[in-house]
Design an enzyme around this catalytic site. Structure first.
Site, PDB file in Angstrom:
ATOM      1  N   ASP A  33      -3.201  18.620  21.362  1.00  0.00           N
ATOM      2  CA  ASP A  33      -2.493  19.413  20.358  1.00  0.00           C
ATOM      3  C   ASP A  33      -2.604  20.913  20.651  1.00  0.00           C
ATOM      4  OD1 ASP A  33      -1.015  19.910  18.121  1.00  0.00           O
ATOM      5  OD2 ASP A  33      -2.640  19.585  16.702  1.00  0.00           O
ATOM      6  N   ASN A  81       7.255  12.628  16.130  1.00  0.00           N
ATOM      7  CA  ASN A  81       7.750  13.750  16.949  1.00  0.00           C
ATOM      8  C   ASN A  81       9.272  13.783  17.101  1.00  0.00           C
ATOM      9  OD1 ASN A  81       4.853  13.844  19.183  1.00  0.00           O
ATOM     10  ND2 ASN A  81       5.266  15.000  17.320  1.00  0.00           N
ATOM     11  N   TRP A  82       9.961  12.688  16.706  1.00  0.00           N
ATOM     12  CA  TRP A  82      11.430  12.688  16.769  1.00  0.00           C
ATOM     13  C   TRP A  82      12.020  13.717  15.811  1.00  0.00           C
ATOM     14  CZ3 TRP A  82      13.298  10.238  20.812  1.00  0.00           C
ATOM     15  CH2 TRP A  82      12.658   9.107  21.295  1.00  0.00           C
ATOM     16  N   GLU A 220     -16.381   7.890  18.002  1.00  0.00           N
ATOM     17  CA  GLU A 220     -16.903   9.228  17.712  1.00  0.00           C
ATOM     18  C   GLU A 220     -15.737  10.211  17.809  1.00  0.00           C
ATOM     19  OE1 GLU A 220     -20.010   9.954  16.770  1.00  0.00           O
ATOM     20  OE2 GLU A 220     -20.458   7.811  16.854  1.00  0.00           O
TER      21      GLU A 220
END
Ligand code: FPP
Length: 254
Positions: A33, A81-82, A220
């Site tokens: 990201d 994400n489209w 984790e």
């Protein structure tokens, strides 16, 4: 045609030799990201961030292999994400082709097997073709698995798994009442992959965003403010060292 921009000073700095890792995750999930913000900070178009993100991804794959990780799942494009502008989606759909054109030889040399999770049948035809070729070229490899989550959403994956199970029941190949957590695994896109041990997310966001929801139950989690295009082998090493220090009790007491 946009040619791309290099990574930042931080990302391209030579990595220091790291000592061997004794305890390490078998399967790492990477939520890559911050590409857009990276580009914005430099006054560049968002797609420049995705291009730099792809370069960071290449390095991360190399580093995972060098560190002896069995499997890495990369969140490359989510079902959400489209909603992005068409030009950005189009660029992201062309990135796999760019990536494999330059990387496939090295992946084969490294004995890496490429897999995909997500609904790849809804990708543009040219992306599907790239996906098919990458799987085919590496299908007999026995080393690290590089698993791309492409048009992937954790909830959608669970719904699809329920559908598969229901179909088996209808066809008499499964029985109601015999489903367990372990048998559920085989209906998921990740069937056959090692259990997810560590999820890394960059860019300061602290959430899973629909990534490997079932699989992350006992993983984790490791977060960093570093934006994905700046993520280095040293960051990955740090994440693995921190993972090694965690006490994983899986609900038990010591
Ligand atoms: C999130 O950053 C990143 C993505 C949606 C795309 C990630 C894809 C790659 C790194 C390369 C994929 C390449 C292949 C070959 C599959 P963002 O755009 O949401 O960043 P922002 O939150 O700063 O806007």
């Amino acid at each position: 045609m946009f040619k791309g921009f290099g990574r930042s000073q931080r990302a391209s700095a030579a990595a220091v030799e790291q000592p061997a890792l004794d305890v390490k995750p078998r399967h790492i999930g990477l939520i890559m990201d911050g590409n857009g913000r990276w580009a914005q900070q430099r006054g560049l178009p968002r797609i420049a961030g995705h291009h730099a993100g792809m370069l960071a991804m290449k390095e991360a794959i190399r580093a995972c292999d060098d560190f002896g990780i069995e499997c890495v799942t990369l969140y490359a494009f989510s079902t959400e994400n489209w909603k992005r502008p068409a030009a950005e989606v189009d660029y992201l759909m062309r990135l796999p082709e760019q990536f494999f054109r330059s990387e496939i030889d090295e992946l084969v040399r490294r004995n890496v097997r490429v897999r995909f999770i997500g609904d790849t049948e809804r990708l543009p035809t040219h992306t599907q073709e790239t996906v098919r070729r990458a799987i085919q070229c590496t299908q007999h490899n026995t080393g690290m698995i590089v698993n791309f989550a492409l048009n992937y959403g954790g909830r959608m994956e669970i719904v699809a798994a329920m559908e598969r199970y229901a179909r088996e029941v209808m066809e008499g190949r499964a029985t109601v009442g015999q489903l367990t957590e372990a048998t559920c695994d085989r209906y998921l896109d990740t069937a056959g992959l090692p259990p997810l041990d560590l999820v890394i997310r960059t860019s300061g966001e602290i959430r899973l965003s629909n990534f490997l929801l079932w699989q992350a139950a006992y993983a984790e989690l490791w977060f960093t403010d570093v934006l994905w295009p700046d993520f280095t082998r040293d960051d990955l090493y740090q994440a693995i060292c921190d993972y090694a220090k965690r006490k994983r009790r899986f609900g038990a007491i010591e």
